[in-house]
Design a protein around this motif. Structure first.
Motif, PDB file in Angstrom:
ATOM      1  N   GLN A  91       0.845  -1.203   0.000  1.00  0.00           N
ATOM      2  CA  GLN A  91       0.000   0.000   0.000  1.00  0.00           C
ATOM      3  C   GLN A  91       0.877   1.249   0.000  1.00  0.00           C
ATOM      4  O   GLN A  91       0.611   2.208  -0.737  1.00  0.00           O
ATOM      5  CB  GLN A  91      -0.927  -0.012   1.238  1.00  0.00           C
ATOM      6  CG  GLN A  91      -1.869   1.169   1.304  1.00  0.00           C
ATOM      7  CD  GLN A  91      -2.857   1.181   0.146  1.00  0.00           C
ATOM      8  OE1 GLN A  91      -3.360   0.131  -0.253  1.00  0.00           O
ATOM      9  NE2 GLN A  91      -3.128   2.346  -0.410  1.00  0.00           N
ATOM     10  N   LEU A  92       1.934   1.251   0.810  1.00  0.00           N
ATOM     11  CA  LEU A  92       2.836   2.402   0.874  1.00  0.00           C
ATOM     12  C   LEU A  92       3.527   2.602  -0.477  1.00  0.00           C
ATOM     13  O   LEU A  92       3.676   3.750  -0.946  1.00  0.00           O
ATOM     14  CB  LEU A  92       3.888   2.223   1.965  1.00  0.00           C
ATOM     15  CG  LEU A  92       3.375   2.332   3.409  1.00  0.00           C
ATOM     16  CD1 LEU A  92       4.473   1.956   4.396  1.00  0.00           C
ATOM     17  CD2 LEU A  92       2.860   3.750   3.678  1.00  0.00           C
ATOM     18  N   LEU A  93       3.965   1.513  -1.127  1.00  0.00           N
ATOM     19  CA  LEU A  93       4.608   1.632  -2.435  1.00  0.00           C
ATOM     20  C   LEU A  93       3.606   2.129  -3.484  1.00  0.00           C
ATOM     21  O   LEU A  93       3.980   2.922  -4.367  1.00  0.00           O
ATOM     22  CB  LEU A  93       5.193   0.279  -2.872  1.00  0.00           C
ATOM     23  CG  LEU A  93       6.412  -0.210  -2.074  1.00  0.00           C
ATOM     24  CD1 LEU A  93       6.787  -1.613  -2.516  1.00  0.00           C
ATOM     25  CD2 LEU A  93       7.584   0.748  -2.262  1.00  0.00           C
ATOM     26  N   LYS A  94       2.387   1.689  -3.403  1.00  0.00           N
ATOM     27  CA  LYS A  94       1.368   2.135  -4.355  1.00  0.00           C
ATOM     28  C   LYS A  94       1.056   3.613  -4.167  1.00  0.00           C
ATOM     29  O   LYS A  94       0.913   4.357  -5.148  1.00  0.00           O
ATOM     30  CB  LYS A  94       0.113   1.291  -4.128  1.00  0.00           C
ATOM     31  CG  LYS A  94      -1.009   1.568  -5.103  1.00  0.00           C
ATOM     32  CD  LYS A  94      -2.177   0.644  -4.800  1.00  0.00           C
ATOM     33  CE  LYS A  94      -3.358   1.091  -5.590  1.00  0.00           C
ATOM     34  NZ  LYS A  94      -4.563   0.370  -5.236  1.00  0.00           N
ATOM     35  N   ASP A  95       0.986   4.039  -2.892  1.00  0.00           N
ATOM     36  CA  ASP A  95       0.691   5.452  -2.599  1.00  0.00           C
ATOM     37  C   ASP A  95       1.843   6.351  -3.030  1.00  0.00           C
ATOM     38  O   ASP A  95       1.641   7.526  -3.338  1.00  0.00           O
ATOM     39  CB  ASP A  95       0.444   5.646  -1.104  1.00  0.00           C
ATOM     40  CG  ASP A  95      -0.875   5.040  -0.655  1.00  0.00           C
ATOM     41  OD1 ASP A  95      -1.718   4.721  -1.533  1.00  0.00           O
ATOM     42  OD2 ASP A  95      -1.066   4.853   0.569  1.00  0.00           O
ATOM     43  N   ARG A  96       3.029   5.846  -3.055  1.00  0.00           N
ATOM     44  CA  ARG A  96       4.222   6.600  -3.420  1.00  0.00           C
ATOM     45  C   ARG A  96       4.284   6.883  -4.923  1.00  0.00           C
ATOM     46  O   ARG A  96       4.897   7.847  -5.366  1.00  0.00           O
ATOM     47  CB  ARG A  96       5.439   5.790  -3.058  1.00  0.00           C
ATOM     48  CG  ARG A  96       6.501   6.582  -2.405  1.00  0.00           C
ATOM     49  CD  ARG A  96       7.583   5.611  -2.242  1.00  0.00           C
ATOM     50  NE  ARG A  96       8.446   6.000  -1.193  1.00  0.00           N
ATOM     51  CZ  ARG A  96       9.652   5.528  -1.071  1.00  0.00           C
ATOM     52  NH1 ARG A  96      10.095   4.636  -1.897  1.00  0.00           N
ATOM     53  NH2 ARG A  96      10.406   5.928  -0.100  1.00  0.00           N
ATOM     54  N   GLY A  97       3.780   6.024  -5.625  1.00  0.00           N
ATOM     55  CA  GLY A  97       3.921   6.364  -7.010  1.00  0.00           C
ATOM     56  C   GLY A  97       3.580   5.353  -7.955  1.00  0.00           C
ATOM     57  O   GLY A  97       3.485   5.275  -9.040  1.00  0.00           O
TER      58      GLY A  97
END
Length: 97
Positions: A91-97
């Motif tokens: 989720q954090l990687l997806k939110d990052r970019g």
């Protein structure tokens, strides 16, 4: 002719033979009795040892089963934590970019 001294000489050869046979029979019977008693004692000792060994193995088996149940629970908890952590990282990687 036999004098009185002939009778005082003791038992005849046949009497000695019979006494020897009786002594041998008595010795054989005593040996068999002792062997039977020792076999019973040895059998009881072996049975007691096997019973104690069986109880020890049963206790070890129960302990190992409990350890396995504990490991399964720990693995399940760690796997659930890892799945949550992986989902959060994704989720954090997806939110990052």
């Amino acid at each position: 002719m036999m004098d009185d001294d002939g009778e005082a000489q003791g038992p005849s050869g046949w009497a000695w033979f019979q006494l020897g046979r009786m002594a041998a029979d008595h010795e054989r019977h005593t040996s068999e009795t002792v062997a039977t008693l020792l076999r019973r004692r040895r059998a009881a000792t072996v049975e007691d040892a096997l019973r104690a060994q069986n109880q020890a193995l049963a206790a070890e088996n129960a302990r190992l089963r409990q350890d396995l149940a504990d490991y399964k629970l720990n693995y399940s908890n760690l796997k659930a934590w890892a799945n949550r952590a992986e989902a959060r990282i994704n989720q954090l990687l997806k939110d990052r970019g």
